[in-house]
Design a protein around this motif. Structure first.
Motif, short mmCIF file in Angstrom:
data_model
loop_
_atom_site.label_atom_id
_atom_site.label_comp_id
_atom_site.label_asym_id
_atom_site.label_seq_id
_atom_site.Cartn_x
_atom_site.Cartn_y
_atom_site.Cartn_z
N SER A 22 0.83 -1.20 0.00
CA SER A 22 0.00 0.00 0.00
C SER A 22 0.86 1.25 0.00
O SER A 22 2.05 1.22 0.32
CB SER A 22 -0.92 0.00 1.21
OG SER A 22 -0.15 0.00 2.38
N MET A 65 3.53 2.77 -3.36
CA MET A 65 3.08 1.38 -3.39
C MET A 65 3.98 0.52 -4.27
O MET A 65 4.38 -0.59 -3.88
CB MET A 65 1.63 1.32 -3.90
CG MET A 65 1.06 -0.07 -3.95
SD MET A 65 -0.59 -0.10 -4.63
CE MET A 65 -0.25 0.26 -6.34
N TYR A 97 -3.99 0.56 -2.49
CA TYR A 97 -3.49 -0.73 -2.05
C TYR A 97 -3.77 -1.79 -3.10
O TYR A 97 -4.66 -1.63 -3.93
CB TYR A 97 -4.08 -1.13 -0.69
CG TYR A 97 -5.59 -1.18 -0.65
CD1 TYR A 97 -6.33 -0.01 -0.52
CD2 TYR A 97 -6.26 -2.38 -0.73
CE1 TYR A 97 -7.71 -0.05 -0.48
CE2 TYR A 97 -7.65 -2.43 -0.69
CZ TYR A 97 -8.36 -1.26 -0.57
OH TYR A 97 -9.73 -1.30 -0.54
#
Lengths: 104, 148
Positions: A22, A65, A97
Motif C-alpha cells: 500500500s 506502493m 493498495y
C-alpha cells in the motif's frame, strides 16, 4: 512494474504472491490555491489547482506502493484499489493498495 | 443595505457565469464522449466481445475537482430547508464523474477498452464548518490493448 485493478494481469499468469502492498499521501488545502478556490466558488467551474494537487498526490501514492512491491521482488500489482478519507478538517488522504505478485 | 447589494451581486454573478460555464462544460463533455465512443468501458472484470486476446494492459486514472457556483449554493441551502432532490448538486457530481472518466480515456487514446472502472469521490473540505461546495472525483480502471 505492471499495475491492474482486475484480479490478474489480463493475458498473463501469476506465478507468485507476496501479499498486500500500500501507499498513501495526505494532502491539505493550500493558501494560494485556496484564494483561487474561493473565487471559483462564486463563478463555479473546475478548480485546476486542486485537480493538480489530487493527481500529484495520487501519483505519489502509487509510487510509494510500487516501491514497496519492488522491494518484495514483485513485478506487478493486481487488484489495485483507491480509497479516500478525511483525516482532519481541510486535509484528505489518498490510500492505494493492491496485491503484489510476479507474472511470467 | 450594502450587504444586500453584495449578496445580490454575488448571486447574479454566480447565476450568469455558473450557467454559461455549465453549458460550455456539458457541450464539451458531449462532444468528447462522441469522440471516444469507440473505446468501450465496463465496470465488469472481463474484456468485452469475442476477441479477448490481450497484448498489453495497464492502470489508467483520471481526476477532476469541480466547484459549484454561488447561486446554486444558495439554491441548495434553500432546498435543504424544504427537502427533496438537490438538483443543483446533481449536475455538479454528474459533470465531475463524466469529466473524470473522459480524462481517464484521454490518457490512453490507443487502448481498445477500459475494464473494471471504479469511481472514488472525496472532498478536501469534508467536515469543515465553512463548506466549499466542491467535489473531487477519481476514476480508475485497466486499459487493455487487444490483438488485432
Amino acid at each position: 512494474m505492471q499495475l491492474s485493478n482486475t484480479e490478474g494481469i489480463p493475458g498473463k499468469e501469476i506465478t507468485a504472491f507476496y501479499g498486500v502492498v500500500s501507499g498513501s499521501t495526505v494532502r491539505a488545502k493550500h493558501a494560494g490555491r485556496d484564494l483561487m478556490a474561493s473565487l471559483k466558488n462564486i463563478f463555479g467551474g473546475e478548480l485546476k489547482g486542486y485537480t493538480e494537487l489530487l493527481s500529484e498526490s495520487r501519483d505519489e501514492a502509487i509510487r510509494r506502493m510500487t516501491e514497496q512491491a519492488r522491494q518484495l521482488g514483485a513485478n506487478a500489482v493486481v487488484n489495485v484499489r483507491f480509497s479516500t478519507s478525511s483525516v482532519a478538517a481541510g486535509a484528505a488522504e489518498i490510500y492505494v493498495y493492491g496485491t503484489a505478485v510476479t507474472v511470467e | 443595505m450594502d450587504q444586500l447589494i453584495i449578496f445580490a451581486l454575488l448571486l447574479s454573478l454566480g447565476y450568469f457565469f455558473g450557467r454559461s460555464a455549465e453549458k460550455r462544460h456539458y457541450a464539451s463533455i458531449q462532444q468528447r464522449e462522441q469522440d471516444f465512443i469507440n473505446m468501450p468501458t465496463t465496470a465488469g472484470k472481463y474484456v468485452l466481445g469475442e476477441n479477448t486476446t490481450v497484448t498489453k494492459s495497464h492502470l489508467v486514472t483520471g481526476s477532476v475537482v469541480i466547484s459549484v457556483d454561488y447561486f446554486k449554493r444558495i439554491l441548495a441551502s434553500l432546498r435543504s430547508f424544504f427537502g427533496g432532490n438537490v438538483r443543483s448538486y446533481e449536475t455538479l457530481v454528474d459533470r465531475a464523474r463524466r469529466e473524470a472518466v473522459l480524462r481517464m480515456k484521454e490518457s490512453c487514446p490507443d487502448a481498445d477498452q477500459i475494464i473494471n472502472i471504479r469511481l472514488e469521490t472525496s472532498s478536501i473540505y469534508k467536515g469543515q464548518g465553512k463548506q466549499i461546495g466542491s467535489v473531487e472525483v477519481l476514476a480508475y480502471g485497466t486499459a487493455v490493448y487487444l490483438a488485432p
